[in-house]
Motif scaffolding. Sequence first.
Motif, mmCIF file in Angstrom:
data_model
loop_
_atom_site.group_PDB
_atom_site.id
_atom_site.type_symbol
_atom_site.label_atom_id
_atom_site.label_comp_id
_atom_site.label_asym_id
_atom_site.label_seq_id
_atom_site.Cartn_x
_atom_site.Cartn_y
_atom_site.Cartn_z
ATOM 1 N N LEU A 126 2.888 6.060 -5.711
ATOM 2 C CA LEU A 126 2.520 6.246 -7.120
ATOM 3 C C LEU A 126 1.322 7.187 -7.235
ATOM 4 O O LEU A 126 1.247 8.026 -8.148
ATOM 5 C CB LEU A 126 2.184 4.888 -7.750
ATOM 6 C CG LEU A 126 3.367 3.929 -7.942
ATOM 7 C CD1 LEU A 126 2.872 2.525 -8.279
ATOM 8 C CD2 LEU A 126 4.297 4.439 -9.032
ATOM 9 N N GLN A 127 0.398 7.079 -6.306
ATOM 10 C CA GLN A 127 -0.783 7.938 -6.273
ATOM 11 C C GLN A 127 -0.394 9.403 -6.041
ATOM 12 O O GLN A 127 -0.926 10.314 -6.674
ATOM 13 C CB GLN A 127 -1.711 7.455 -5.158
ATOM 14 C CG GLN A 127 -3.071 8.122 -5.103
ATOM 15 C CD GLN A 127 -3.902 7.576 -3.940
ATOM 16 O OE1 GLN A 127 -3.569 6.558 -3.335
ATOM 17 N NE2 GLN A 127 -4.976 8.275 -3.624
ATOM 18 N N ILE A 128 0.569 9.630 -5.144
ATOM 19 C CA ILE A 128 1.031 10.998 -4.862
ATOM 20 C C ILE A 128 1.688 11.604 -6.098
ATOM 21 O O ILE A 128 1.468 12.774 -6.429
ATOM 22 C CB ILE A 128 2.009 11.005 -3.663
ATOM 23 C CG1 ILE A 128 1.268 10.641 -2.376
ATOM 24 C CG2 ILE A 128 2.670 12.376 -3.509
ATOM 25 C CD1 ILE A 128 2.175 10.392 -1.184
ATOM 26 N N ASN A 181 0.819 -1.215 0.000
ATOM 27 C CA ASN A 181 0.000 0.000 0.000
ATOM 28 C C ASN A 181 0.856 1.269 0.000
ATOM 29 O O ASN A 181 0.490 2.274 -0.622
ATOM 30 C CB ASN A 181 -0.942 0.005 1.205
ATOM 31 C CG ASN A 181 -2.099 -0.959 1.044
ATOM 32 O OD1 ASN A 181 -2.470 -1.319 -0.073
ATOM 33 N ND2 ASN A 181 -2.682 -1.386 2.151
ATOM 34 N N LEU A 182 1.998 1.220 0.692
ATOM 35 C CA LEU A 182 2.923 2.361 0.653
ATOM 36 C C LEU A 182 3.360 2.640 -0.780
ATOM 37 O O LEU A 182 3.388 3.793 -1.222
ATOM 38 C CB LEU A 182 4.161 2.077 1.511
ATOM 39 C CG LEU A 182 4.085 2.319 3.013
ATOM 40 C CD1 LEU A 182 5.371 1.864 3.686
ATOM 41 C CD2 LEU A 182 3.836 3.791 3.323
ATOM 42 N N LEU A 220 -6.110 11.250 3.598
ATOM 43 C CA LEU A 220 -6.962 10.097 3.855
ATOM 44 C C LEU A 220 -7.263 9.313 2.575
ATOM 45 O O LEU A 220 -7.521 8.106 2.624
ATOM 46 C CB LEU A 220 -8.267 10.559 4.511
ATOM 47 C CG LEU A 220 -9.223 9.492 5.044
ATOM 48 C CD1 LEU A 220 -8.552 8.644 6.128
ATOM 49 C CD2 LEU A 220 -10.489 10.148 5.599
ATOM 50 N N SER A 221 -7.185 9.975 1.441
ATOM 51 C CA SER A 221 -7.479 9.312 0.168
ATOM 52 C C SER A 221 -6.357 8.392 -0.298
ATOM 53 O O SER A 221 -6.542 7.593 -1.220
ATOM 54 C CB SER A 221 -7.751 10.366 -0.926
ATOM 55 O OG SER A 221 -6.534 10.979 -1.348
ATOM 56 N N GLY A 246 -5.548 5.297 6.936
ATOM 57 C CA GLY A 246 -6.821 5.408 7.648
ATOM 58 C C GLY A 246 -6.927 6.720 8.404
ATOM 59 O O GLY A 246 -6.048 7.586 8.315
ATOM 60 N N LYS A 247 -7.997 6.859 9.166
ATOM 61 C CA LYS A 247 -8.263 8.120 9.875
ATOM 62 C C LYS A 247 -7.159 8.449 10.873
ATOM 63 O O LYS A 247 -6.767 9.604 11.007
ATOM 64 C CB LYS A 247 -9.615 8.039 10.587
ATOM 65 C CG LYS A 247 -10.804 7.974 9.643
ATOM 66 C CD LYS A 247 -12.108 7.856 10.432
ATOM 67 C CE LYS A 247 -13.315 7.792 9.504
ATOM 68 N NZ LYS A 247 -14.574 7.641 10.270
#
Length: 346
Positions: free
Chosen positions: A100-102, A94-95, A118-119, A124-125
């Motif tokens: 890649l998402q960033i 997930n990291l 959070l996205s 998580g919160k």
Amino acid sequence: MKSKKQNADFLHVGELLLAWYKIHGRDLPFRNTNDPYKIWICEIIFQQTRIEQGLNHYSRFIHRFPDVQTLAEAENDEVLLYWKGLGYYSRALNLHKAALQIVREFQGKFPENYNNILSLKGVGKYTAAAISSICFGTKIPAVDGNFYRVLSRVFADDFDISKSKAFLYFSELALRMMPENEAGHFNEAMMDLGSEICKPKNPKCEICPLNKECLAFSLGKVHEFPVKSKKTKPTDLELTYHYVEFNGRFLIKRRGDDFIWKRLYEFPTEVPAEFKTEIVHHKTVLHKLTHRNLTVQIYKVILNSEEIFKKFAEENGFIITDLEESHQKSFPKPLENYMKWIEDEI
């Protein structure tokens, strides 16, 4: 028991906590930075790992992947390799996805907004609140098990922490305690108090900075809090593996993204019937995951035909490796321990 939190001066309790933290807060390498990338990495590592066990892993990971771009450009296998020994390998995957998402969604800059943080994949919160408060000063409590435990004891509050509304309930309680412009320090103070003093078992109430304000302590009922009625019973699962060897080399394959141990390497789970006549020993390994009790059966199969060995590998998509090469790949803990046992026997 009726909640007695109305008897407490919320802000006073928060100020006492901060005063204690500024003197006794742990000196940790990630406490000397406001870099959201490093705070993110440390929060993910220490979600399931004790501080003293994870510090070396944190240092090695940051040294190899010092920023979002470096992590995003890495191969999955290498990220998993640097995560080796921490377990819960989905965190590492997930990291990598979040990095890649960033790069893709935020042009490589770590997002500052709580909802944007959070996205991110795997965030998580709690983690979003920790990063947002520590790095950007957002007034938001990073509610986790430490918060539930400390707050429910201090206020002798019997709100069931297993309920879906518990996060919001204790968040509002913590906000009333949080001094202005101290969100990051307040959250870190709560983390330290919960992990070092207000422990689940054998809490050190005699040296707690909040013991005079703690209603559970004054009532002699510390161990009755927090209240948690729902507990998930772990399920039993049996797995079978075959360590198929020829001339010191053996077979492995990478797992998929479904079920447990995502993207890790494993031995064959099934072999032809004729292989079973070549079994030289069998080990049973018990292993616990968060919600599963595993019984892992491992059979060592030594083949006497290189042709059969290679044909089985080719037809079933297995990689041929050896113990030295396998150190560069990540395996589930029971299989990793088994290979260490094999090495010790050689």
